[in-house]
Enzyme design. Structure first.
Site, short mmCIF file in Angstrom:
data_model
loop_
_atom_site.label_atom_id
_atom_site.label_comp_id
_atom_site.label_asym_id
_atom_site.label_seq_id
_atom_site.Cartn_x
_atom_site.Cartn_y
_atom_site.Cartn_z
N TYR A 144 37.15 51.87 46.24
CA TYR A 144 38.44 51.38 45.63
C TYR A 144 38.73 50.19 46.63
O TYR A 144 39.16 48.85 45.83
CB TYR A 144 39.78 52.28 45.99
CG TYR A 144 40.84 52.09 45.59
CD1 TYR A 144 41.63 51.60 46.56
CD2 TYR A 144 41.30 52.08 44.37
CE1 TYR A 144 43.12 51.08 46.13
CE2 TYR A 144 42.65 51.84 43.86
CZ TYR A 144 43.35 51.38 44.81
OH TYR A 144 44.72 51.03 44.39
N SER A 191 45.95 45.31 45.34
CA SER A 191 46.47 46.79 46.30
C SER A 191 46.26 46.04 47.84
O SER A 191 45.77 45.03 48.11
CB SER A 191 45.10 47.77 46.16
OG SER A 191 45.29 48.61 47.26
#
Ligand code: NAP
Ligand code: GCO
Length: 264
Positions: A158, A145
């Site tokens: 996250y 990501s």
């Protein structure tokens, strides 16, 4: 050279691929010749996924499996090897996000994100590597990501998970490269999927969501990515064309990481 990008005769497992990025990556790999295997937590979603693949002309093999459950993952890999074949390509795609300010986030919520986004790629990779070694090699692609590189408010768990996944990718590459296993990551930018839908919802007055406007100003491509933008990069990293690419995180982000952002 074009054959270097083919996946004919390969079995690809894409986790969490009933829809979203996983579905797009699996579809691209199928178009390159791979046999597609995917899993999801719920039978209902697996069934929907099988139907969606069929509609795309793909006969996919779907299984119910929670990727955080090591026993279930080991049983899944054994079942796939018996019913479909040894897994040549693994895409650790399944993931969740919880957008909560860190000091308001429970340790339980933090652990759940780490469990799915970091522990699960460890569990599934550990389950498939022995057969890849026996077979003479394989490909592992971890879906990282922007948050493998950058932080932002409310995504502490996250970002920690995806930062860890970047280093797990490099470590698998380091430890298993000698067995002709290449482990790389794909770092999508902001992609229009259910996961980011809350960040794109139009305002009550019909104007763009502030975050939507923010991302467009930060992206040289001046658009959100589509899941299909990830298909080509994934096929490259799954194919013989990338046999000397190892431990690399390929950012597919429209240029966000290169850009300071448009002046307001
Ligand atoms: P998504 O639309 O939320 O899909 C996630 C998929 O993972 C769903 O099929 C979900 O199944 C599955 N999943 C979640 N937990 C699971 C578990 N424990 N076991 C098995 N399957 C599980 O997400 P997405 O946008 O396609 O993202 C896919 C991956 O790309 C994720 O790793 C995400 O972090 C990453 N990513 C996304 C973006 C983006 O902008 N969208 C950008 C960078 C990276 P259920 O529906 O049953 O929960
Ligand atoms: C967020 C988004 C991002 C994307 C993606 C960006 O809340 O900032 O969900 O985390 O999902 O990971 O690369």
């Amino acid at each position: 050279m074009s054959n270097s990008f083919r996946l004919d005769g390969k079995v690809a497992l894409v986790t969490g691929a009933s829809y979203g990025i996983g579905f797009a990556i699996a579809t691209a790999m199928a178009e390159a010749g791979a046999t597609i295997v995917f899993n999801d937590i719920k039978q209902e979603l697996v069934d929907k996924g099988i139907a969606a693949y069929k509609e795309a002309g793909i006969t996919a093999h779907g299984y119910v499996c929670d990727v955080t459950d090591e026993d279930a993952v080991n049983a899944l890999v054994a079942k796939i090897e018996a019913e479909v074949g040894v897994i040549d390509i693994l895409v650790n795609n399944a993931g969740i996000i919880k957008r909560i300010p860190m000091v308001e986030m429970s340790a339980k919520d933090f652990r759940q994100v780490i469990d799915v986004d970091l522990n699960a790629p460890f569990i599934v990779s550990k389950a498939v590597i022995p057969s890849m070694i026996k077979k003479g090699g394989g490909k592992i692609i971890n879906i990282c990501s922007m948050m493998s590189e950058l932080g932002r408010e409310t995504v502490s768990a996250y970002a920690a998970a995806k930062g860890g996944l970047k280093m797990l990718t490099k470590n698998i590459a380091s430890e298993y490269g000698q067995y002709n296993i290449q482990c790389n990551g794909i770092g999508p930018g902001y992609i229009a999927t259910p996961q980011t839908a809350p960040l794109r919802e139009p305002q009550p007055d019909g104007s763009k969501h502030p975050f939507d406007q923010f991302i467009l100003a930060k992206t040289p491509a001046n658009r959100w990515g589509e899941a299909s933008d990830l298909g080509g990069p994934a096929v490259f990293l799954a194919s013989p064309a990338s046999d000397f690419v190892n431990g690399h995180i390929l950012y597919v982000d429209g240029g966000i990481l290169a850009y300071i952002g448009k002046q307001p």
